[in-house]
Design an enzyme around this catalytic site. Structure first.
Site, PDB file in Angstrom:
ATOM      1  N   GLU A 130       0.829  -1.211   0.000  1.00  0.00           N
ATOM      2  CA  GLU A 130       0.000   0.000   0.000  1.00  0.00           C
ATOM      3  C   GLU A 130       0.861   1.259   0.000  1.00  0.00           C
ATOM      4  O   GLU A 130       0.473   2.293  -0.534  1.00  0.00           O
ATOM      5  CB  GLU A 130      -0.925   0.009   1.226  1.00  0.00           C
ATOM      6  CG  GLU A 130      -1.904  -1.163   1.277  1.00  0.00           C
ATOM      7  CD  GLU A 130      -1.351  -2.345   2.064  1.00  0.00           C
ATOM      8  OE1 GLU A 130      -0.150  -2.648   1.936  1.00  0.00           O
ATOM      9  OE2 GLU A 130      -2.129  -2.956   2.811  1.00  0.00           O
ATOM     10  N   CYS A 168      -0.214   1.094   7.303  1.00  0.00           N
ATOM     11  CA  CYS A 168      -0.774   1.362   5.964  1.00  0.00           C
ATOM     12  C   CYS A 168      -2.088   2.123   6.060  1.00  0.00           C
ATOM     13  O   CYS A 168      -2.365   2.993   5.234  1.00  0.00           O
ATOM     14  CB  CYS A 168      -0.983   0.062   5.203  1.00  0.00           C
ATOM     15  SG  CYS A 168       0.567  -0.620   4.614  1.00  0.00           S
TER      16      CYS A 168
HETATM   17  N1  THU Z   1       2.378  -6.459   4.027  1.00  0.00           N
HETATM   18  C1  THU Z   1       1.891  -5.583   3.094  1.00  0.00           C
HETATM   19  O1  THU Z   1       2.488  -5.407   2.028  1.00  0.00           O
HETATM   20  N2  THU Z   1       0.744  -4.915   3.390  1.00  0.00           N
HETATM   21  C2  THU Z   1       0.042  -5.046   4.550  1.00  0.00           C
HETATM   22  O2  THU Z   1      -0.890  -4.297   4.787  1.00  0.00           O
HETATM   23  C3  THU Z   1       0.372  -6.103   5.484  1.00  0.00           C
HETATM   24  C4  THU Z   1       1.723  -6.711   5.313  1.00  0.00           C
HETATM   25  C5  THU Z   1       3.638  -7.152   3.769  1.00  0.00           C
HETATM   26  C6  THU Z   1       4.782  -6.679   4.624  1.00  0.00           C
HETATM   27  C7  THU Z   1       5.722  -7.862   4.567  1.00  0.00           C
HETATM   28  O3  THU Z   1       6.559  -7.728   3.432  1.00  0.00           O
HETATM   29  C8  THU Z   1       4.797  -9.048   4.375  1.00  0.00           C
HETATM   30  O4  THU Z   1       3.528  -8.526   4.032  1.00  0.00           O
HETATM   31  C9  THU Z   1       4.653  -9.928   5.602  1.00  0.00           C
HETATM   32  O5  THU Z   1       4.311  -9.174   6.713  1.00  0.00           O
END
Ligand code: THU
Length: 137
Positions: free
Chosen positions: A61, A96
């Site tokens: 995000e 996020c």
């Molecule tokens: N992650 C996201 O990209 N967005 C979120 O809202 C939750 C978590 C990613 C961060 C990390 O690279 C992976 O998911 C595991 O936590």
């Protein structure tokens, strides 16, 4: 698309899933992709980008929102799908939600496993630009 028309959720989800293939997630193995409709009708995308210094990785995000700003692709985020590599929606993490609030506000729509909700529902009582204005100095 006119701003008051319904977003094409199938298309947003599909773009989000496609972005999971760009994800750089060698540490968690959790691929995440996001796609959002902007106020000027464009679609912006993002994916998570991890780092050997694990705490500084950034979420899909965040790359989406920074990409929108960097490319001048619109002023506001209207609707967003965010999915894991299996195509299922994942809930935006707390950071996020705050990051998105800057560009989407309470009315931004987000698809979750429970259905489409507003960012205001995911982040009630948010701290936003209006809470900063007039307070500096
Ligand atoms: N992650 C996201 O990209 N967005 C979120 O809202 C939750 C978590 C990613 C961060 C990390 O690279 C992976 O998911 C595991 O936590």
């Amino acid at each position: 698309m006119p701003q008051n028309a319904s977003p094409d959720w199938d298309a947003l989800r599909s773009r989000a899933r496609g972005m999971t293939e760009r994800s750089y997630a060698p540490y968690s193995g959790v691929r995440v992709g996001a796609a959002a409709l902007t106020s000027d009708g464009e679609v912006v995308t993002g994916c998570n980008v991890e780092n050997a210094s694990t705490g500084i990785g950034i979420c899909a995000e965040v790359t989406l929102a920074t990409s929108m700003v960097a490319h001048g692709s619109g002023q506001k985020l209207v609707a967003m799908a965010v999915v894991a590599g299996d195509g299922d929606p994942i809930p935006p993490c707390g950071r996020c939600r705050q990051f998105l609030y800057e560009f989407g506000g309470d009315a931004m729509l987000i698809e979750t496993a429970e259905g489409i909700v507003t960012l205001g529902e995911l982040l009630p009582g948010a701290f936003g630009p209006g809470d900063v204005a007039g307070r500096s100095g």
